[in-house]
Design a protein around this motif. Structure first.
Motif, mmCIF file in Angstrom:
data_model
loop_
_atom_site.group_PDB
_atom_site.id
_atom_site.type_symbol
_atom_site.label_atom_id
_atom_site.label_comp_id
_atom_site.label_asym_id
_atom_site.label_seq_id
_atom_site.Cartn_x
_atom_site.Cartn_y
_atom_site.Cartn_z
ATOM 1 N N VAL A 290 -14.839 -62.059 13.204
ATOM 2 C CA VAL A 290 -13.944 -62.313 13.985
ATOM 3 C C VAL A 290 -13.545 -61.166 14.566
ATOM 4 O O VAL A 290 -13.029 -60.983 15.699
ATOM 5 C CB VAL A 290 -12.770 -63.093 13.468
ATOM 6 N N ARG A 291 -13.629 -59.791 13.820
ATOM 7 C CA ARG A 291 -13.080 -58.887 14.577
ATOM 8 C C ARG A 291 -14.151 -57.836 15.014
ATOM 9 O O ARG A 291 -14.027 -56.746 15.481
ATOM 10 C CB ARG A 291 -12.506 -57.715 13.298
ATOM 11 N N GLN A 292 -15.479 -58.236 14.690
ATOM 12 C CA GLN A 292 -16.599 -57.466 15.139
ATOM 13 C C GLN A 292 -17.473 -58.425 16.327
ATOM 14 O O GLN A 292 -18.047 -57.555 17.502
ATOM 15 C CB GLN A 292 -17.657 -57.119 14.141
ATOM 16 N N ALA A 299 -12.794 -63.886 23.547
ATOM 17 C CA ALA A 299 -11.776 -64.836 23.693
ATOM 18 C C ALA A 299 -10.448 -64.433 23.228
ATOM 19 O O ALA A 299 -9.495 -65.027 23.881
ATOM 20 C CB ALA A 299 -12.303 -65.972 22.715
ATOM 21 N N GLU A 300 -10.419 -63.475 22.309
ATOM 22 C CA GLU A 300 -9.027 -63.091 21.763
ATOM 23 C C GLU A 300 -8.495 -62.303 23.137
ATOM 24 O O GLU A 300 -7.150 -62.442 23.283
ATOM 25 C CB GLU A 300 -9.069 -62.150 20.775
ATOM 26 N N GLU A 371 -1.965 -72.647 30.131
ATOM 27 C CA GLU A 371 -3.059 -71.884 30.417
ATOM 28 C C GLU A 371 -3.263 -70.942 29.009
ATOM 29 O O GLU A 371 -4.496 -70.959 28.447
ATOM 30 C CB GLU A 371 -3.335 -70.808 31.305
ATOM 31 N N ALA A 372 -2.067 -70.527 28.460
ATOM 32 C CA ALA A 372 -2.214 -69.788 27.179
ATOM 33 C C ALA A 372 -2.498 -70.646 26.009
ATOM 34 O O ALA A 372 -3.232 -70.396 25.061
ATOM 35 C CB ALA A 372 -0.967 -69.190 26.719
ATOM 36 N N ARG A 373 -1.935 -71.862 25.925
ATOM 37 C CA ARG A 373 -2.496 -73.055 25.133
ATOM 38 C C ARG A 373 -3.977 -73.099 24.879
ATOM 39 O O ARG A 373 -4.748 -73.264 24.011
ATOM 40 C CB ARG A 373 -1.767 -74.213 24.956
ATOM 41 N N GLN A 374 -4.285 -73.240 26.188
ATOM 42 C CA GLN A 374 -6.007 -73.462 26.605
ATOM 43 C C GLN A 374 -6.706 -72.329 25.973
ATOM 44 O O GLN A 374 -7.660 -72.626 25.322
ATOM 45 C CB GLN A 374 -6.125 -73.657 28.119
ATOM 46 N N ALA A 375 -6.335 -71.323 26.062
ATOM 47 C CA ALA A 375 -7.102 -69.983 25.867
ATOM 48 C C ALA A 375 -6.957 -69.890 24.266
ATOM 49 O O ALA A 375 -7.929 -69.438 23.671
ATOM 50 C CB ALA A 375 -6.492 -68.552 26.373
ATOM 51 N N ASP A 376 -5.770 -70.256 23.540
ATOM 52 C CA ASP A 376 -5.833 -70.248 22.222
ATOM 53 C C ASP A 376 -6.970 -71.367 21.650
ATOM 54 O O ASP A 376 -7.777 -71.099 20.587
ATOM 55 C CB ASP A 376 -4.371 -70.742 21.687
ATOM 56 N N ALA A 377 -6.927 -72.759 22.204
ATOM 57 C CA ALA A 377 -7.926 -73.523 21.974
ATOM 58 C C ALA A 377 -9.395 -73.061 22.053
ATOM 59 O O ALA A 377 -10.138 -72.995 21.241
ATOM 60 C CB ALA A 377 -7.806 -74.864 22.483
ATOM 61 N N GLN A 381 -12.206 -72.403 19.231
ATOM 62 C CA GLN A 381 -13.434 -73.055 19.223
ATOM 63 C C GLN A 381 -14.653 -72.188 19.116
ATOM 64 O O GLN A 381 -15.543 -72.210 18.672
ATOM 65 C CB GLN A 381 -13.363 -73.898 20.603
ATOM 66 N N THR A 382 -14.350 -70.858 19.815
ATOM 67 C CA THR A 382 -15.278 -69.728 19.611
ATOM 68 C C THR A 382 -15.502 -69.391 18.253
ATOM 69 O O THR A 382 -16.769 -69.167 17.934
ATOM 70 C CB THR A 382 -14.811 -68.613 20.705
#
Length: 475
Positions: A290-292, A299-300, A371-377, A381-382
């Motif tokens: 997840v860091r690479q 997405a982060e 929108e932030a909640r959507q980005a978190d989801a 998912q990613t």
């Protein structure tokens, strides 16, 4: 003027310590320590699961093919897809510079030349004519937004996060392009290998037909015995045109990936045997992935940008305070324009506060939160999609390795059976049907072996793409 100084100092102090909206906190890495589900097979042979392990950015070199290396380098140099990704990154960087420039003082120069008629009667002056004059003015305006509630700071943060996301999308495009090139090259090599096997099969069919014809001529077989062998030869020859078509469209697909028209480019003739299977494949742990992995990092960064947008929307609900100054020379004649008596200036703070906007500002903030909640989801998912992809590929590679062993053994046995059946038939101890059946089994096994070898290489390439670190960390 000195009475304004404490107010200005107070405003500047508030501007330095007040920032609306939540601060971004990077998501924690998942606690899982492996990719496999309970009941999955063992980690494939050669795959090394270790903390912080990662393949090199030029991961395709692990296949040991110079022709493949040259093909990938050509795609990286001339692919329109990669050019588009780089242009998108340049655009994001420019937009970030726009936001950073907006946080600095704004200085504008002004200059006017006008001819005016002064209506003296409009000022209550009677008995005097209304003169017509030329008016010259030259000056400058200075404005500096104190960013009292951090709206501009959040805009810069949002733009920087969007640039970071675009940089990781560019890295993902790099990996995707190299993966597609390698996959297509392996598919082309496999198709060429299948064509070579098919040509050998056709040659075997012709030998079988000749063997039967000798038997007919010797009187040991009826003339109708050649019909079955003729049909087999015709069937195998009919498989050649579709295979040649697949080779053509795969070569054309490679031309597209390297940014060339089919008529101006030639695909290299890479043999499947020249694309070796890597003996050692580094695989990072899920916490390191997840860091690479660039799509996860993108997405982060998108989540970071959406979080900063909440602060932008919240700051828009509060007053805006700026320091303004203006200086100008104004005169009736150009010769007098730069005289001290023609100068004028103004300076002081100004404030703008939204009093009534019909709830639009509050709604804009609510939209930013959603929108932030959507980005978190989307981020979560990613991550899950990446883990499932790696788990699928590990399972596929493990089964590919097992399948190659089985197909190789089946091919060896079937080839020997076909040889023995032909010998028996020629010596009068076997039937024509047994010869044809044994040949069919040997043919299927040989083609299956080629397919399994190609599938293993394709799955290994996909695993490299799925786990290779970004070619370059954008920050």
């Amino acid at each position: 003027m000195h009475k304004r100084i404490p107010l200005i100092v107070t405003l500047a102090f508030l501007a330095s310590c007040t920032t609306a909206g939540p601060d971004f906190v990077p998501p924690q890495a998942p606690a899982v320590a492996t990719y496999a589900m309970a009941g999955d097979g063992a980690v494939p042979a050669g795959v090394r699961l270790a903390p912080e392990a990662s393949a090199e950015a030029d991961w395709w070199k692990a296949f040991g093919s110079e022709d493949l290396d040259a093909l990938v380098q050509q795609a990286l140099a001339s692919s329109p897809t990669l050019d588009s990704a780089n242009a998108a990154l340049a655009r994001a960087q420019a937009l970030e510079s726009v936001q950073r420039g907006g946080a600095l003082p704004k200085v504008d120069g002004t200059g006017t030349v006008s001819r005016e008629r002064i209506n003296t009667a409009g000022f209550g002056i009677t008995g005097f004519p209304s003169p017509t004059i030329n008016l010259y003015s030259l000056g400058s305006d200075v404005s500096f937004d104190l960013d009292l509630f951090g709206g501009q700071k959040r805009r810069i943060e949002q733009a920087a996060a969007e640039t970071e996301a675009e940089a990781y999308r560019t890295s993902a495009a790099y990996l995707t392009l190299t993966g597609q090139v390698v996959t297509r090259a392996i598919e082309l090599a496999a198709l060429r290998a299948q064509l070579a096997e098919l040509d050998e099969i056709i040659a075997d069919d012709q030998q079988t037909l000749q063997m039967i014809q000798r038997g007919v001529e010797a009187g040991g077989e009826p003339r109708s015995a050649t019909n079955t062998s003729d049909a087999q030869l015709a069937e195998d020859e009919a498989r050649r045109p579709p295979l040649l078509y697949q080779i053509d469209i795969t070569r054309h697909a490679l031309a597209l990936l390297v940014g060339k028209a089919p008529a101006e480019w030639r695909a290299p003739d890479i043999d499947l045997a020249d694309i070796s299977v890597p003996a050692n494949i580094p695989l990072n742990l899920p916490s390191a992935l997840v860091r690479q992995r660039p799509d996860i990092r993108a997405a982060e960064a998108e989540l970071h940008a959406a979080t900063a947008a909440i602060g932008v929307a919240e700051a828009g609900r509060y007053p805006s305070v700026s320091l303004d100054a203006a200086f100008a020379f104004t005169a009736l004649s150009p010769d007098d324009l730069f005289q001290y008596d023609s100068s004028g200036w103004s300076a002081g703070p100004s404030i703008t506060a939204p009093l009534f906007r019909g709830g639009s500002l509050k709604a804009r903030q609510a939209a930013a939160v959603a929108e932030a909640r959507q980005a978190d989801a989307k981020y979560r998912q990613t991550v899950l999609t990446a883990f499932v992809q790696v788990a699928d590929l590990l399972s596929a590679i493990s089964h590919d390795q097992q399948l190659i062993l089985a197909q190789t053994r089946a091919s060896d046995i079937a080839t020997e059976n076909a040889r023995l059946a032909s010998i028996s038939f020629e010596n009068g101890a076997g039937s024509l049907l047994s010869v044809i059946d044994a040949q069919r089994q040997a043919q299927r096994a040989r083609l299956g072996r080629v397919d399994s070898q190609a599938r293993l290489r394709v799955d290994l390439a996909a695993l490299y793409v799925a786990t290779t670190q970004s070619p370059a960390d954008p920050y």
